[in-house]
Scaffold this motif. Structure first.
Motif, PDB file in Angstrom:
ATOM      1  N   SER A 142     -27.102  28.534  -4.734  1.00  0.00           N
ATOM      2  CA  SER A 142     -27.071  29.883  -4.679  1.00  0.00           C
ATOM      3  C   SER A 142     -27.117  30.356  -3.183  1.00  0.00           C
ATOM      4  CB  SER A 142     -28.444  30.554  -5.489  1.00  0.00           C
ATOM      5  OG  SER A 142     -29.571  30.153  -4.824  1.00  0.00           O
ATOM      6  N   GLY A 143     -27.361  29.453  -2.299  1.00  0.00           N
ATOM      7  CA  GLY A 143     -27.292  29.793  -0.998  1.00  0.00           C
ATOM      8  C   GLY A 143     -25.805  29.728  -0.623  1.00  0.00           C
ATOM      9  N   LEU A 144     -24.968  29.088  -1.446  1.00  0.00           N
ATOM     10  CA  LEU A 144     -23.643  29.066  -1.044  1.00  0.00           C
ATOM     11  C   LEU A 144     -22.868  29.986  -2.096  1.00  0.00           C
ATOM     12  CD1 LEU A 144     -22.960  25.188  -0.838  1.00  0.00           C
ATOM     13  CD2 LEU A 144     -22.893  26.825   1.074  1.00  0.00           C
ATOM     14  N   ALA A 145     -23.355  30.905  -2.277  1.00  0.00           N
ATOM     15  CA  ALA A 145     -22.584  32.096  -3.232  1.00  0.00           C
ATOM     16  C   ALA A 145     -21.969  33.045  -2.136  1.00  0.00           C
ATOM     17  CB  ALA A 145     -23.667  32.915  -4.104  1.00  0.00           C
ATOM     18  N   ARG A 146     -20.926  32.516  -1.686  1.00  0.00           N
ATOM     19  CA  ARG A 146     -20.332  33.200  -0.795  1.00  0.00           C
ATOM     20  C   ARG A 146     -18.724  32.562  -0.711  1.00  0.00           C
ATOM     21  NH1 ARG A 146     -22.688  30.675   4.829  1.00  0.00           N
ATOM     22  NH2 ARG A 146     -22.767  28.588   3.734  1.00  0.00           N
ATOM     23  N   SER A 147     -18.052  33.293  -0.168  1.00  0.00           N
ATOM     24  CA  SER A 147     -16.174  33.056   0.028  1.00  0.00           C
ATOM     25  C   SER A 147     -16.303  32.456   1.388  1.00  0.00           C
ATOM     26  CB  SER A 147     -15.754  34.039  -0.043  1.00  0.00           C
ATOM     27  OG  SER A 147     -15.947  34.950  -1.165  1.00  0.00           O
ATOM     28  N   ASP A 202      -2.564  29.392  16.293  1.00  0.00           N
ATOM     29  CA  ASP A 202      -2.021  28.375  17.154  1.00  0.00           C
ATOM     30  C   ASP A 202      -1.851  27.154  16.226  1.00  0.00           C
ATOM     31  OD1 ASP A 202      -2.025  30.188  19.233  1.00  0.00           O
ATOM     32  OD2 ASP A 202      -4.269  29.473  19.612  1.00  0.00           O
ATOM     33  N   ASP A 203      -1.358  27.254  15.141  1.00  0.00           N
ATOM     34  CA  ASP A 203      -0.744  26.182  14.278  1.00  0.00           C
ATOM     35  C   ASP A 203      -2.230  25.143  13.721  1.00  0.00           C
ATOM     36  OD1 ASP A 203       1.932  26.057  13.492  1.00  0.00           O
ATOM     37  OD2 ASP A 203       2.301  24.452  14.911  1.00  0.00           O
ATOM     38  N   ALA A 204      -3.460  25.841  13.789  1.00  0.00           N
ATOM     39  CA  ALA A 204      -4.689  25.135  13.441  1.00  0.00           C
ATOM     40  C   ALA A 204      -5.016  26.061  12.302  1.00  0.00           C
ATOM     41  CB  ALA A 204      -5.505  24.999  14.478  1.00  0.00           C
ATOM     42  N   LEU A 205      -5.825  25.390  11.155  1.00  0.00           N
ATOM     43  CA  LEU A 205      -6.462  26.104  10.225  1.00  0.00           C
ATOM     44  C   LEU A 205      -8.006  26.074  10.549  1.00  0.00           C
ATOM     45  CD1 LEU A 205      -5.186  24.314   7.044  1.00  0.00           C
ATOM     46  CD2 LEU A 205      -4.921  26.686   7.614  1.00  0.00           C
ATOM     47  N   LEU A 206      -8.447  27.563  10.410  1.00  0.00           N
ATOM     48  CA  LEU A 206      -9.821  27.776  10.934  1.00  0.00           C
ATOM     49  C   LEU A 206     -10.479  28.143   9.576  1.00  0.00           C
ATOM     50  CD1 LEU A 206      -9.261  30.142  14.056  1.00  0.00           C
ATOM     51  CD2 LEU A 206      -9.474  27.650  13.978  1.00  0.00           C
ATOM     52  N   VAL A 207     -11.637  27.769   9.571  1.00  0.00           N
ATOM     53  CA  VAL A 207     -12.488  27.830   8.108  1.00  0.00           C
ATOM     54  C   VAL A 207     -13.693  28.749   8.422  1.00  0.00           C
ATOM     55  CG1 VAL A 207     -13.399  26.867   6.044  1.00  0.00           C
ATOM     56  CG2 VAL A 207     -11.324  26.048   7.151  1.00  0.00           C
ATOM     57  N   ARG A 208     -14.110  29.685   7.828  1.00  0.00           N
ATOM     58  CA  ARG A 208     -15.235  30.449   7.937  1.00  0.00           C
ATOM     59  C   ARG A 208     -15.866  31.000   6.973  1.00  0.00           C
ATOM     60  NH1 ARG A 208     -14.244  36.240   8.041  1.00  0.00           N
ATOM     61  NH2 ARG A 208     -12.074  36.395   8.498  1.00  0.00           N
ATOM     62  N   TRP A 209     -17.165  31.181   6.548  1.00  0.00           N
ATOM     63  CA  TRP A 209     -17.743  31.590   5.405  1.00  0.00           C
ATOM     64  C   TRP A 209     -17.964  33.173   5.630  1.00  0.00           C
ATOM     65  CZ3 TRP A 209     -18.813  28.752   1.380  1.00  0.00           C
ATOM     66  CH2 TRP A 209     -18.742  27.494   1.637  1.00  0.00           C
ATOM     67  N   HIS A 210     -17.868  33.981   4.543  1.00  0.00           N
ATOM     68  CA  HIS A 210     -17.851  35.257   4.386  1.00  0.00           C
ATOM     69  C   HIS A 210     -18.696  35.791   3.303  1.00  0.00           C
ATOM     70  CE1 HIS A 210     -16.737  39.583   4.425  1.00  0.00           C
ATOM     71  NE2 HIS A 210     -16.606  39.522   2.986  1.00  0.00           N
ATOM     72  N   ASN A 211     -19.912  36.479   3.750  1.00  0.00           N
ATOM     73  CA  ASN A 211     -20.863  36.656   2.762  1.00  0.00           C
ATOM     74  C   ASN A 211     -20.191  38.057   2.091  1.00  0.00           C
ATOM     75  OD1 ASN A 211     -22.713  34.904   3.054  1.00  0.00           O
ATOM     76  ND2 ASN A 211     -23.672  35.677   5.032  1.00  0.00           N
ATOM     77  N   GLN A 212     -20.144  38.011   0.994  1.00  0.00           N
ATOM     78  CA  GLN A 212     -19.671  39.298   0.214  1.00  0.00           C
ATOM     79  C   GLN A 212     -20.728  39.651  -0.739  1.00  0.00           C
ATOM     80  OE1 GLN A 212     -16.530  37.095  -2.067  1.00  0.00           O
ATOM     81  NE2 GLN A 212     -17.790  37.315  -4.078  1.00  0.00           N
TER      82      GLN A 212
END
Length: 127
Positions: free
Chosen positions: A102-107, A114-124
């Motif tokens: 349940s702690g990962l219930a986020r997007s 700059d040609d790199a994929l960035l991944v971040r979490w968003h609490n919705q």
């Protein structure tokens, strides 16, 4: 006009390699090791594809290269998002993380910079 056989083979071989990696390593049931192998495979295909330079004039080689690049970016985004979610959720269970958390219930938000994929979490909030 039909594509030259070597061009068709090279493009289709790279695309087939990508399809094989995604099918074998990023299916609905996956593990961290499989996802890392997929990411390594995608990067290898991307490096091979990047080394092929089409002529300067417009032609189908350039279009094919851009389509393959888009496929590789999409595949990497899927794999990186799956690596980041260390739980089973919805239709994509992880064999190495069989339970939901349940702690990962986020997007996750994935963007290119700059040609790199960035991944971040968003609490919705709840919908």
């Amino acid at each position: 006009m039909l594509p030259e056989p070597h061009r068709l083979h090279r493009r289709s071989a790279l695309e087939q390699n990508l399809q094989d990696v995604m099918w074998e390593k990023v299916g609905p049931f996956r593990t961290a090791d499989q996802l890392q192998q997929a990411l390594d495979g995608i990067r290898k295909i991307h490096n091979t594809a990047s080394a092929v330079r089409p002529p300067e004039a417009f032609n189908l080689d350039l279009q094919d290269r851009l389509e393959l690049r888009a496929m590789l970016i999409t595949a990497e985004a899927v794999v990186r998002a799956a690596i980041g979610r260390t739980e089973s959720r919805g239709a994509h269970p992880r064999l190495d993380y069989p339970d939901s958390n349940s702690g990962l219930a986020r997007s996750q938000v994935i963007e290119m910079e700059d040609d790199a994929l960035l991944v971040r979490w968003h609490n919705q909030g709840r919908l």
